[in-house]
Design a protein around this motif. Structure first.
Motif, PDB file in Angstrom:
ATOM      1  N   ALA A  60       0.820  -1.215   0.000  1.00  0.00           N
ATOM      2  CA  ALA A  60       0.000   0.000   0.000  1.00  0.00           C
ATOM      3  C   ALA A  60       0.857   1.270   0.000  1.00  0.00           C
ATOM      4  N   HIS A  61       2.120   1.128  -0.347  1.00  0.00           N
ATOM      5  CA  HIS A  61       3.023   2.270  -0.508  1.00  0.00           C
ATOM      6  C   HIS A  61       3.391   2.386  -1.985  1.00  0.00           C
ATOM      7  N   GLY A  62       3.447   3.601  -2.481  1.00  0.00           N
ATOM      8  CA  GLY A  62       4.013   3.800  -3.802  1.00  0.00           C
ATOM      9  C   GLY A  62       5.500   3.448  -3.755  1.00  0.00           C
ATOM     10  N   PHE A  63       6.048   3.074  -4.887  1.00  0.00           N
ATOM     11  CA  PHE A  63       7.473   2.747  -4.976  1.00  0.00           C
ATOM     12  C   PHE A  63       7.964   3.153  -6.353  1.00  0.00           C
ATOM     13  N   THR A  64       9.076   3.883  -6.373  1.00  0.00           N
ATOM     14  CA  THR A  64       9.691   4.291  -7.628  1.00  0.00           C
ATOM     15  C   THR A  64      11.076   3.666  -7.709  1.00  0.00           C
ATOM     16  N   PRO A  65      11.284   2.705  -8.603  1.00  0.00           N
ATOM     17  CA  PRO A  65      12.619   2.125  -8.755  1.00  0.00           C
ATOM     18  C   PRO A  65      13.620   3.186  -9.227  1.00  0.00           C
ATOM     19  N   THR A  66      14.798   3.190  -8.607  1.00  0.00           N
ATOM     20  CA  THR A  66      15.846   4.133  -9.005  1.00  0.00           C
ATOM     21  C   THR A  66      17.111   3.423  -9.469  1.00  0.00           C
ATOM     22  N   ALA A  67      17.262   2.148  -9.128  1.00  0.00           N
ATOM     23  CA  ALA A  67      18.446   1.386  -9.534  1.00  0.00           C
ATOM     24  C   ALA A  67      18.117  -0.099  -9.545  1.00  0.00           C
ATOM     25  N   LEU A  68      18.822  -0.820 -10.385  1.00  0.00           N
ATOM     26  CA  LEU A  68      18.730  -2.284 -10.420  1.00  0.00           C
ATOM     27  C   LEU A  68      19.758  -2.838  -9.448  1.00  0.00           C
ATOM     28  N   VAL A  69      19.313  -3.617  -8.485  1.00  0.00           N
ATOM     29  CA  VAL A  69      20.250  -4.249  -7.533  1.00  0.00           C
ATOM     30  C   VAL A  69      20.886  -5.474  -8.174  1.00  0.00           C
ATOM     31  N   GLY A  70      20.104  -6.228  -8.929  1.00  0.00           N
ATOM     32  CA  GLY A  70      20.658  -7.404  -9.589  1.00  0.00           C
ATOM     33  C   GLY A  70      19.593  -8.198 -10.317  1.00  0.00           C
ATOM     34  N   VAL A  71      20.067  -9.152 -11.096  1.00  0.00           N
ATOM     35  CA  VAL A  71      19.209 -10.092 -11.810  1.00  0.00           C
ATOM     36  C   VAL A  71      19.596 -11.473 -11.314  1.00  0.00           C
ATOM     37  N   TYR A  72      18.627 -12.266 -10.901  1.00  0.00           N
ATOM     38  CA  TYR A  72      18.874 -13.524 -10.205  1.00  0.00           C
ATOM     39  C   TYR A  72      18.100 -14.667 -10.865  1.00  0.00           C
ATOM     40  N   LEU A  73      18.725 -15.814 -10.940  1.00  0.00           N
ATOM     41  CA  LEU A  73      18.081 -17.018 -11.456  1.00  0.00           C
ATOM     42  C   LEU A  73      18.078 -18.040 -10.336  1.00  0.00           C
ATOM     43  N   GLY A  94      14.909   1.707  -4.527  1.00  0.00           N
ATOM     44  CA  GLY A  94      14.200   2.892  -4.966  1.00  0.00           C
ATOM     45  C   GLY A  94      13.646   3.699  -3.820  1.00  0.00           C
ATOM     46  N   GLU A  95      12.713   4.552  -4.171  1.00  0.00           N
ATOM     47  CA  GLU A  95      12.098   5.476  -3.223  1.00  0.00           C
ATOM     48  C   GLU A  95      10.688   5.014  -2.878  1.00  0.00           C
ATOM     49  N   MET A  96      10.427   4.915  -1.585  1.00  0.00           N
ATOM     50  CA  MET A  96       9.106   4.525  -1.116  1.00  0.00           C
ATOM     51  C   MET A  96       8.253   5.773  -0.951  1.00  0.00           C
ATOM     52  N   GLY A  97       7.018   5.696  -1.422  1.00  0.00           N
ATOM     53  CA  GLY A  97       6.081   6.796  -1.278  1.00  0.00           C
ATOM     54  C   GLY A  97       5.244   6.641  -0.018  1.00  0.00           C
ATOM     55  N   PRO A  98       4.290   7.546   0.159  1.00  0.00           N
ATOM     56  CA  PRO A  98       3.447   7.496   1.357  1.00  0.00           C
ATOM     57  C   PRO A  98       2.511   6.288   1.350  1.00  0.00           C
ATOM     58  N   LEU A  99       2.050   5.942   2.527  1.00  0.00           N
ATOM     59  CA  LEU A  99       1.094   4.851   2.709  1.00  0.00           C
ATOM     60  C   LEU A  99      -0.291   5.317   2.275  1.00  0.00           C
ATOM     61  N   ASP A 100      -0.963   4.502   1.477  1.00  0.00           N
ATOM     62  CA  ASP A 100      -2.355   4.738   1.109  1.00  0.00           C
ATOM     63  C   ASP A 100      -3.205   3.941   2.099  1.00  0.00           C
ATOM     64  N   THR A 101      -3.689   4.603   3.127  1.00  0.00           N
ATOM     65  CA  THR A 101      -4.406   3.921   4.211  1.00  0.00           C
ATOM     66  C   THR A 101      -5.730   3.310   3.759  1.00  0.00           C
ATOM     67  N   GLN A 102      -6.241   3.718   2.598  1.00  0.00           N
ATOM     68  CA  GLN A 102      -7.505   3.181   2.085  1.00  0.00           C
ATOM     69  C   GLN A 102      -7.304   1.943   1.219  1.00  0.00           C
ATOM     70  N   ARG A 103      -6.054   1.637   0.887  1.00  0.00           N
ATOM     71  CA  ARG A 103      -5.770   0.543  -0.043  1.00  0.00           C
ATOM     72  C   ARG A 103      -5.572  -0.770   0.723  1.00  0.00           C
TER      73      ARG A 103
END
Length: 158
Positions: A60-73, A94-103
């Motif tokens: 229930a938080h927005g999230f904006t990816p800012t970097a790739l940490v890795g690719v895993y198999l 990345g950056e976490m956004g605010p909590l959407d308390t209604q979601r």
């Protein structure tokens, strides 16, 4: 005719705040497990878009990816179901956004938790896969790659 093998493509959000990592506790076929906010890549999405969507659905938080940490198999035999699944995971910081308390949280997600690296390490037996800890360890080691490393031909996507 043989069946073509295809890995399951997944994405994961590695979310850190004040030295703690956000994990989700979820119901699985193996019982209650811990995971990074994560899920499957859907048709028409880029990995970054899928990660933002999955993080929102599971936390229930927005999230904006800012970097790739890795690719895993990772190959994960599931004892409870007899499945033998291979996952190809793209993990993002990345950056976490605010909590959407209604979601509401996604089906199966019980709650979110903030855990220290040591708490994550000591709970490894409860992790959904070994990738949970591996992605966090790589994040802690400073592993970051530019998002431009992933190219999505969006013009060809539905």
């Amino acid at each position: 005719m043989s069946t073509r093998w295809k890995p399951n493509v997944t994405v994961a959000a590695i979310i850190e705040r004040e030295g703690r990592f956000m994990l989700v506790e979820e119901h699985t076929s193996e019982g209650l497990r811990l995971n990074n906010p994560a899920g499957h890549l859907d048709c028409g999405e880029t990995p970054e878009q899928a990660c933002a969507r999955e993080a929102l659905e599971e936390t229930a938080h927005g999230f904006t990816p800012t970097a790739l940490v890795g690719v895993y198999l990772s190959r994960v035999p599931r004892a409870a179901t007899g499945e033998d699944i291979t996952y190809l995971r793209f993990a993002f910081s990345g950056e976490m956004g605010p909590l959407d308390t209604q979601r509401p949280l996604d089906d199966g997600i019980v709650r979110t938790l903030w855990m220290t690296p040591e708490e994550v390490r000591s709970s490894a037996a409860r992790h959904r896969s070994p990738l949970v800890l591996r992605c966090i360890e790589d994040h802690l080691a400073g592993q970051r790659f530019p998002l431009s490393l992933i190219h999505a031909d969006v013009e060809s996507m539905p």
